[in-house]
Write a protein that holds these residues in place. Structure first.
Motif, PDB file in Angstrom:
ATOM      1  N   LEU B   5     -11.968  -8.978 -20.023  1.00  0.00           N
ATOM      2  CA  LEU B   5     -13.040  -9.272 -19.366  1.00  0.00           C
ATOM      3  C   LEU B   5     -12.768 -10.151 -18.140  1.00  0.00           C
ATOM      4  O   LEU B   5     -13.478  -9.964 -16.976  1.00  0.00           O
ATOM      5  CB  LEU B   5     -14.099  -9.952 -20.261  1.00  0.00           C
ATOM      6  N   HIS B   6     -11.879 -11.192 -18.290  1.00  0.00           N
ATOM      7  CA  HIS B   6     -11.562 -12.002 -17.202  1.00  0.00           C
ATOM      8  C   HIS B   6     -10.962 -11.182 -16.195  1.00  0.00           C
ATOM      9  O   HIS B   6     -11.436 -11.412 -14.961  1.00  0.00           O
ATOM     10  CB  HIS B   6     -10.575 -13.172 -17.479  1.00  0.00           C
ATOM     11  N   ILE B   7     -10.103 -10.455 -16.414  1.00  0.00           N
ATOM     12  CA  ILE B   7      -9.679  -9.534 -15.289  1.00  0.00           C
ATOM     13  C   ILE B   7     -10.684  -8.854 -14.424  1.00  0.00           C
ATOM     14  O   ILE B   7     -10.763  -8.764 -13.458  1.00  0.00           O
ATOM     15  CB  ILE B   7      -8.510  -8.537 -15.729  1.00  0.00           C
ATOM     16  N   LEU B   8     -11.554  -8.111 -15.370  1.00  0.00           N
ATOM     17  CA  LEU B   8     -12.586  -7.450 -14.881  1.00  0.00           C
ATOM     18  C   LEU B   8     -13.530  -8.131 -13.785  1.00  0.00           C
ATOM     19  O   LEU B   8     -13.970  -7.420 -12.735  1.00  0.00           O
ATOM     20  CB  LEU B   8     -13.460  -6.782 -15.902  1.00  0.00           C
ATOM     21  N   ILE B   9     -13.629  -9.535 -14.305  1.00  0.00           N
ATOM     22  CA  ILE B   9     -14.518 -10.107 -13.481  1.00  0.00           C
ATOM     23  C   ILE B   9     -13.937 -10.799 -12.145  1.00  0.00           C
ATOM     24  O   ILE B   9     -14.352 -10.484 -10.991  1.00  0.00           O
ATOM     25  CB  ILE B   9     -15.084 -11.390 -14.073  1.00  0.00           C
ATOM     26  N   ILE B  10     -12.513 -10.839 -12.112  1.00  0.00           N
ATOM     27  CA  ILE B  10     -11.805 -11.090 -11.018  1.00  0.00           C
ATOM     28  C   ILE B  10     -11.847  -9.992 -10.182  1.00  0.00           C
ATOM     29  O   ILE B  10     -12.025 -10.301  -8.887  1.00  0.00           O
ATOM     30  CB  ILE B  10     -10.335 -11.788 -11.399  1.00  0.00           C
ATOM     31  N   ILE B  11     -11.477  -8.900 -10.650  1.00  0.00           N
ATOM     32  CA  ILE B  11     -11.690  -7.443  -9.914  1.00  0.00           C
ATOM     33  C   ILE B  11     -12.951  -7.443  -9.272  1.00  0.00           C
ATOM     34  O   ILE B  11     -12.988  -6.912  -8.072  1.00  0.00           O
ATOM     35  CB  ILE B  11     -11.397  -6.349 -10.604  1.00  0.00           C
ATOM     36  N   SER B  12     -13.785  -7.647  -9.851  1.00  0.00           N
ATOM     37  CA  SER B  12     -15.341  -7.439  -9.400  1.00  0.00           C
ATOM     38  C   SER B  12     -15.529  -8.449  -8.041  1.00  0.00           C
ATOM     39  O   SER B  12     -16.108  -8.012  -7.043  1.00  0.00           O
ATOM     40  CB  SER B  12     -16.615  -7.614 -10.241  1.00  0.00           C
ATOM     41  N   ILE B  13     -15.144  -9.817  -8.416  1.00  0.00           N
ATOM     42  CA  ILE B  13     -15.360 -10.744  -7.255  1.00  0.00           C
ATOM     43  C   ILE B  13     -14.439 -10.284  -6.130  1.00  0.00           C
ATOM     44  O   ILE B  13     -14.776 -10.161  -4.743  1.00  0.00           O
ATOM     45  CB  ILE B  13     -14.794 -11.995  -7.624  1.00  0.00           C
ATOM     46  N   TYR B  14     -13.173 -10.004  -6.436  1.00  0.00           N
ATOM     47  CA  TYR B  14     -12.196  -9.413  -5.117  1.00  0.00           C
ATOM     48  C   TYR B  14     -12.536  -8.197  -4.485  1.00  0.00           C
ATOM     49  O   TYR B  14     -12.461  -7.805  -3.440  1.00  0.00           O
ATOM     50  CB  TYR B  14     -10.681  -9.430  -5.723  1.00  0.00           C
ATOM     51  N   MET B  15     -13.283  -7.227  -5.226  1.00  0.00           N
ATOM     52  CA  MET B  15     -13.879  -5.992  -4.555  1.00  0.00           C
ATOM     53  C   MET B  15     -14.966  -6.426  -3.513  1.00  0.00           C
ATOM     54  O   MET B  15     -15.059  -5.816  -2.647  1.00  0.00           O
ATOM     55  CB  MET B  15     -14.663  -5.263  -5.807  1.00  0.00           C
ATOM     56  N   ILE B  16     -15.722  -7.284  -3.962  1.00  0.00           N
ATOM     57  CA  ILE B  16     -16.586  -7.842  -2.714  1.00  0.00           C
ATOM     58  C   ILE B  16     -16.082  -8.456  -1.616  1.00  0.00           C
ATOM     59  O   ILE B  16     -16.316  -8.011  -0.463  1.00  0.00           O
ATOM     60  CB  ILE B  16     -17.478  -8.814  -3.349  1.00  0.00           C
ATOM     61  N   LEU B  17     -15.101  -9.126  -1.854  1.00  0.00           N
ATOM     62  CA  LEU B  17     -14.368  -9.709  -0.855  1.00  0.00           C
ATOM     63  C   LEU B  17     -13.604  -8.696   0.173  1.00  0.00           C
ATOM     64  O   LEU B  17     -13.795  -8.707   1.240  1.00  0.00           O
ATOM     65  CB  LEU B  17     -13.121 -10.776  -1.437  1.00  0.00           C
ATOM     66  N   SER B  18     -12.853  -7.614  -0.705  1.00  0.00           N
ATOM     67  CA  SER B  18     -12.241  -6.632   0.032  1.00  0.00           C
ATOM     68  C   SER B  18     -13.096  -5.930   0.885  1.00  0.00           C
ATOM     69  O   SER B  18     -12.805  -5.281   1.962  1.00  0.00           O
ATOM     70  CB  SER B  18     -11.093  -6.252  -0.732  1.00  0.00           C
ATOM     71  N   SER B  19     -14.085  -5.496   0.178  1.00  0.00           N
ATOM     72  CA  SER B  19     -14.855  -4.251   0.822  1.00  0.00           C
ATOM     73  C   SER B  19     -15.760  -5.125   1.935  1.00  0.00           C
ATOM     74  O   SER B  19     -16.096  -4.438   3.137  1.00  0.00           O
ATOM     75  CB  SER B  19     -15.942  -3.624   0.014  1.00  0.00           C
ATOM     76  N   SER B  20     -15.895  -6.578   2.035  1.00  0.00           N
ATOM     77  CA  SER B  20     -16.610  -7.210   3.118  1.00  0.00           C
ATOM     78  C   SER B  20     -15.762  -7.488   4.139  1.00  0.00           C
ATOM     79  O   SER B  20     -16.033  -7.045   5.457  1.00  0.00           O
ATOM     80  CB  SER B  20     -17.298  -8.516   2.889  1.00  0.00           C
ATOM     81  N   VAL B 224      -6.859  -5.179   1.772  1.00  0.00           N
ATOM     82  CA  VAL B 224      -7.530  -4.069   2.502  1.00  0.00           C
ATOM     83  C   VAL B 224      -6.396  -3.037   3.005  1.00  0.00           C
ATOM     84  O   VAL B 224      -6.610  -1.781   3.159  1.00  0.00           O
ATOM     85  CB  VAL B 224      -8.263  -4.699   3.633  1.00  0.00           C
ATOM     86  N   LEU B 225      -5.327  -3.557   3.604  1.00  0.00           N
ATOM     87  CA  LEU B 225      -4.350  -3.075   4.273  1.00  0.00           C
ATOM     88  C   LEU B 225      -3.735  -2.028   3.191  1.00  0.00           C
ATOM     89  O   LEU B 225      -3.157  -0.821   3.579  1.00  0.00           O
ATOM     90  CB  LEU B 225      -3.378  -3.652   4.916  1.00  0.00           C
ATOM     91  N   ILE B 226      -3.450  -2.421   1.857  1.00  0.00           N
ATOM     92  CA  ILE B 226      -2.571  -1.500   1.154  1.00  0.00           C
ATOM     93  C   ILE B 226      -3.511  -0.589   0.562  1.00  0.00           C
ATOM     94  O   ILE B 226      -3.171   0.597   0.419  1.00  0.00           O
ATOM     95  CB  ILE B 226      -1.963  -2.191  -0.299  1.00  0.00           C
ATOM     96  N   GLY B 227      -4.841  -1.065   0.233  1.00  0.00           N
ATOM     97  CA  GLY B 227      -5.820   0.045  -0.071  1.00  0.00           C
ATOM     98  C   GLY B 227      -6.194   1.214   0.929  1.00  0.00           C
ATOM     99  O   GLY B 227      -6.329   2.294   0.521  1.00  0.00           O
ATOM    100  N   GLY B 228      -6.339   0.685   2.011  1.00  0.00           N
ATOM    101  CA  GLY B 228      -6.623   1.611   3.088  1.00  0.00           C
ATOM    102  C   GLY B 228      -7.847   1.100   3.716  1.00  0.00           C
ATOM    103  O   GLY B 228      -9.021   1.443   3.298  1.00  0.00           O
ATOM    104  N   PRO B 229      -7.499   0.606   4.981  1.00  0.00           N
ATOM    105  CA  PRO B 229      -8.792   0.310   5.848  1.00  0.00           C
ATOM    106  C   PRO B 229      -9.646   1.774   6.237  1.00  0.00           C
ATOM    107  O   PRO B 229      -9.131   2.499   6.433  1.00  0.00           O
ATOM    108  CB  PRO B 229      -8.119  -0.666   6.953  1.00  0.00           C
ATOM    109  N   GLY B 230     -10.907   1.137   6.405  1.00  0.00           N
ATOM    110  CA  GLY B 230     -11.655   2.294   7.302  1.00  0.00           C
ATOM    111  C   GLY B 230     -12.213   3.336   6.318  1.00  0.00           C
ATOM    112  O   GLY B 230     -12.490   4.639   6.667  1.00  0.00           O
ATOM    113  N   ASN B 231     -11.988   2.652   5.079  1.00  0.00           N
ATOM    114  CA  ASN B 231     -12.679   3.635   4.129  1.00  0.00           C
ATOM    115  C   ASN B 231     -13.173   2.955   3.081  1.00  0.00           C
ATOM    116  O   ASN B 231     -12.830   1.919   2.587  1.00  0.00           O
ATOM    117  CB  ASN B 231     -11.531   4.550   3.663  1.00  0.00           C
ATOM    118  N   MET B 232     -14.483   3.550   2.264  1.00  0.00           N
ATOM    119  CA  MET B 232     -14.910   2.755   1.437  1.00  0.00           C
ATOM    120  C   MET B 232     -14.250   2.525  -0.041  1.00  0.00           C
ATOM    121  O   MET B 232     -14.360   1.763  -0.757  1.00  0.00           O
ATOM    122  CB  MET B 232     -16.332   3.106   1.139  1.00  0.00           C
TER     123      MET B 232
END
Lengths: 153, 289
Positions: B5-20, B224-232
């Motif tokens: 659960l901890h990992i999932l919460i951290i992932i959700s927080i970083y998802m907001i950060l990286s998509s912003s 962002v750079l590894i995941g791929g910028p310019g794409n949701m």
């Protein structure tokens, strides 16, 4: 004292290399137009590798001197590099004396900020100065202005 | 179970950060390294409001968002006059100043001691105090943020951002106010980063300035750079990958003293490998220059 002597020696030899040899001229050519430099027969790849090596050599000497003064730890590099970037920008990019002047200015500013405020706000002041310079005089103190179309977007 | 659960919460927080951050890096073409500063501003504003003034969590969340957006104006208006490397340097300078303020404004932020005892958020009598309940909240907020970014980026505003990224002069010639668009993008991205900061602070119930350093900014940028910028999809893929890879190290019986360094090495190596072989990132459509 060792620091000052080695600074003068390195500065002098570096200055001679950059200002008075073919190597220094080629570097300037590469920085202003890499494609053209290659056309007139400068081996771009070799020069880039060479300048990286030279930069690392000088960084190594700097590290040695600071290690003699304050000791070493694995993470001392990053803040120093940031300060170095600031001093290059403030002194003037593309001008050889710029980094020298910028380094001295930043050193004085840091010492003054410790004296006037406290050591805690040292980096804040340094980076505020960077922002001021970036906005009002992005070419630095000794740098010369560039035309708008020369600045890479 | 709590670990997952901890990992999932951290992932959700970083998802907001990286998509912003993706709004800035991927869509507008602005390489900003002061995202962790806004993340920190969000965390500190909401923590100070909830601990010192007993403000409701959701009100604090809204105020944190607004204040981060407003503070982004201080960063964006001067630095947007700059181009290329100089813009990156200016954002770096603001990041360091932000960290210094968190670290040194002791009367307000407690400096390096950090602030402890941050209350868990409450909604209609339900307190989100266990990891499972918190995951509900954080994933709901994260999906909401993702939805907002999606709507925004598919709207005419998103197209204008892309136009600015591809050719600033052409966008200007077509009547778009480039500076205004960039400032808006900056404000939106900072507001969303603040949401992530609020979630982070109320999850750990303790914050100190070391969570909001330059390294953190660079970490978000590398997501962002590894995941791929310019794409949701890019930031989501990047977040999952970069958060889970270091967790695998825990099961490889690497001693604790070595693990953080190995993690840093993996991040660095991944960035270099990606820049060489797939500069647009895993899911990206756009090569960042």
């Amino acid at each position: 004292m060792l620091g000052i002597i080695s600074l003068l020696v390195i500065f002098f030899s570096y200055y001679m290399t950059i200002a008075h040899t073919k190597f220094g001229k080629s570097l300037k050519a590469i920085s202003s137009n890499p494609l053209l430099a290659e056309v007139v027969g400068i081996n771009l790849k070799r020069y880039r590798i060479g300048i990286f090596a030279l930069g690392s050599l000088l960084a190594g000497i700097g590290a040695m001197l600071s290690a003699l003064d304050v000791g070493i730890a694995p993470n001392i590099g990053f803040p120093v590099v940031l300060i170095a970037v600031v001093s290059v920008v403030i002194g003037g990019t593309g001008v050889f004396e710029g980094a020298f002047l910028g380094g001295i200015l930043i050193g004085i500013l840091q010492a003054l900020s410790v004296w006037q405020f406290s050591a805690r706000w040292q980096s804040t002041l340094v980076f505020l100065l960077l922002i001021v310079f970036l906005i009002f005089k992005p070419e630095g103190i000794l740098g010369f202005g560039r035309r708008l179309e020369e600045v890479k977007a | 179970m709590n670990y997952l659960l901890h990992i999932l919460i951290i992932i959700s927080i970083y998802m907001i950060l990286s998509s912003s951050l993706n709004i800035l890096v991927g869509y507008t073409g602005l390489l900003s390294i002061c995202h962790a500063a806004f993340y920190g501003i969000g965390a500190y504003v909401s923590v100070l409001l909830t601990t010192k003034l007993q403000v409701n969590f959701f009100a604090a969340l809204a105020i944190a968002m607004l204040s981060a957006s407003l503070l982004s104006l201080i960063v964006s208006t001067p630095s947007l006059r700059l181009k290329g490397d100089f813009f990156v340097l200016a954002t770096l300078a603001f990041q360091i100043i932000g960290f210094d303020i968190f670290n040194n404004w002791t009367p307000l932020t407690e400096g390096p001691y950090g602030i402890a005892g941050i209350p868990s958020p409450k909604l209609l009598g339900l307190s989100f105090n266990s990891p499972a309940k918190y995951l509900l909240l954080s994933s709901a907020v994260a999906s909401l943020c993702f939805l907002i970014t999606r709507i925004l980026l598919l709207s005419p505003f998103g197209l204008a951002l892309k136009a600015v990224r591809e050719d600033e002069i052409a966008a200007q010639a077509l009547g778009k106010n480039v500076t205004k668009i960039k400032i808006k993008a900056f404000a939106i991205a900072s507001g969303l980063a603040a949401v992530a900061g609020v979630l982070f602070a109320h999850y750990l119930s303790f914050i100190d300035p070391t969570s909001f350093t330059v390294e953190e900014s660079i970490f978000i940028l590398s997501i962002v750079l590894i995941g791929g910028p310019g794409n949701m999809k890019g930031p989501i893929v990047g977040t999952v990958l970069l958060i889970i890879i270091p967790e695998i190290l825990r099961f490889l019986e690497i001693p604790n003293s070595v693990a953080p360094n190995v993690r840093q090495m993996i991040y660095g190596a991944l960035l270099v490998i990606f820049m060489y072989f797939r500069p647009q990132g895993i899911a990206g459509v756009y090569v960042f220059e």
